[in-house]
Design an enzyme around this catalytic site. Structure first.
Site, PDB file in Angstrom:
ATOM      1  CB  SER A  53      -1.446   5.586  13.695  1.00 36.57           C
ATOM      2  OG  SER A  53      -2.530   5.171  12.883  1.00 36.57           O
TER       3      SER A  53
ATOM      4  CB  CYS B 225      -0.986   0.009   1.163  1.00 38.15           C
ATOM      5  SG  CYS B 225      -0.237   0.031   2.784  1.00 38.15           S
TER       6      CYS B 225
ATOM      7  CE  LYS C 149      -3.727  -3.832   8.320  1.00 38.21           C
ATOM      8  NZ  LYS C 149      -2.594  -3.507   7.436  1.00 38.21           N
TER       9      LYS C 149
ATOM     10  CE  LYS D  50      -2.419  -2.308  11.753  1.00 32.14           C
ATOM     11  NZ  LYS D  50      -1.711  -2.190  10.507  1.00 32.14           N
TER      12      LYS D  50
ATOM     13  CD  GLU E 119      -7.865 -14.210   7.833  1.00 24.98           C
ATOM     14  OE1 GLU E 119      -6.727 -14.682   7.630  1.00 24.98           O
ATOM     15  OE2 GLU E 119      -8.526 -13.678   6.932  1.00 24.98           O
TER      16      GLU E 119
ATOM     17  NE  ARG F 235      -5.416  -0.097   3.616  1.00 24.45           N
ATOM     18  CZ  ARG F 235      -4.869   0.575   2.603  1.00 24.45           C
ATOM     19  NH1 ARG F 235      -5.183   0.280   1.366  1.00 24.45           N
ATOM     20  NH2 ARG F 235      -4.012   1.555   2.820  1.00 24.45           N
TER      21      ARG F 235
ATOM     22  CB  CYS G 259      -2.807  -4.022   0.806  1.00 18.99           C
ATOM     23  SG  CYS G 259      -3.172  -2.796   2.080  1.00 18.99           S
TER      24      CYS G 259
END
Ligand code: PBG
Length: 323
Positions: A274, A122, A195, A248, A233, A217, A130
């Site tokens: 972030s 990405c 994620k 995440k 996953e 996404r 991505c």
């Protein structure tokens, strides 16, 4: 009759006693510090929504890594902001790509520091997705080939570990195979296994200049309400050969961290992303929260949920506070 026989307050009366019965501990060993590498020389540009974090050129990254190692933080994870982007993310797997050059420069210093690399397209694609886009959709299998090339080029540059964050199906096994066939069977894979498609990545996309130019996404990152699917996953990535699995974001997904910890006997990482960092910084700057206490409490909660390691922009501050 529990009371007055039982008085839990007895064990809270003294700091030494509280230390003795403390169930969770936070340590500098738990941290992985994310860094953003950009072109140029002597560049150190603060990211507006992430006070205290910078886009840094290779020379500055090397200087930064000296400080990080000095603080006793065991690892950094590198993200690249390339000179130019194209629709297949060529700079992601270029021998002279920005991350590849940064790895070599850091490794030359022989620091006591592991260099992990984020493996994704990405930051390198002109459209910000991505993977490569075919007929408006991110094409899984062709993308996986490029991710394997990218991971291999990181290992060839000297990376100690690779961390695929793209959420394509089958990328872990493709990366494992590419590494093994080229003499890197000793390099571990930290997979971003669960994620989620989160709105907490906003500031990162400003930092990494990686916001998707169309759409979102949701067709590859996980739907936030799904917990059982997260376990699936993780199971798949482990079958494919992941050594460490990541959840995440961290704070809005502590339940997922706990469930992964309970189900699988492998190291679990959590990414304190972030947006989670930006919220704390903004409130602290307004004088609304005690930054130090809040950060240590949040990081401790991620450990208590079951994470063995935490990727966090607070790592340097927390390391100083924990000394
Ligand atoms: C790349 C990647 C992202 C993050 C880590 N690797 C962004 C995204 O998926 O859009 C986010 C990290 C953060 O918010 O701190 N795919």
């Amino acid at each position: 009759m529990p009371f007055p026989l039982h008085r839990p307050r007895r064990l809270r009366r003294h700091e030494l006693l509280r230390r003795m019965v403390r169930e969770t501990s936070l340590s500098i060993d738990d941290f992985i510090y994310p860094l953003f590498v950009c072109p140029g020389e002597r560049v150190r540009r603060e990211i507006p929504s992430m006070p205290g974090c910078y886009q840094m050129s290779v020379d500055e990254i090397v200087r930064e890594c000296h400080d990080v190692a000095e603080l006793g933080i065991p690892a950094v994870i590198l993200f690249g902001i390339p000179e130019k982007k194209d629709d297949v993310g060529s700079e992601a797997y270029a021998e002279q790509g920005i991350v590849q050059r940064a790895i070599r420069a850091i490794k030359k210093e022989r620091l006591d520091l592991l260099v992990i690399t984020d493996v994704c397209l990405c930051e390198y694609t002109s459209h910000g997705h991505c993977g490569i886009v075919v007929q408006g959709d991110v094409a899984n299998d062709p993308t996986v080939e490029l991710l394997a090339k990218e991971a291999l080029s990181h290992a060839q540059a000297g990376a100690d570990m690779v961390a695929p964050s793209d959420m394509m199906d089958g990328r872990v096994v493709a990366i494992r195979r590419a590494l093994d066939e080229n003499g890197f069977s000793h390099i571990p894979i930290l997979s971003y296994a669960a994620k989620f498609c989160s709105s907490f990545y906003g500031p990162f996309r400003e930092a990494a200049e990686s916001a998707p130019q169309f759409g979102d996404r949701r067709s590859y990152q996980m739907d936030p309400p799904n917990a059982r699917e997260a376990l699936k996953e993780v199971a798949l990535d482990l079958e494919e050969g992941a050594d460490i699995v990541m959840v995440k974001p961290a704070l809005a997904y502590l339940d997922i961290i706990r469930r992964v910890r309970d189900r699988f006997d492998v190291p679990v990482a959590a990414y304190n992303v972030s947006g989670e960092y930006a919220m704390v910084k903004a409130a602290a700057r307004n004088g609304w929260l005690d930054e130090r206490r809040v950060v240590l409490e949040l990081l401790t909660s991620i450990k208590r949920a079951g994470a063995d390691m935490i990727l966090t922009y607070h790592a340097k501050d927390a390391a100083r506070w924990l000394r």
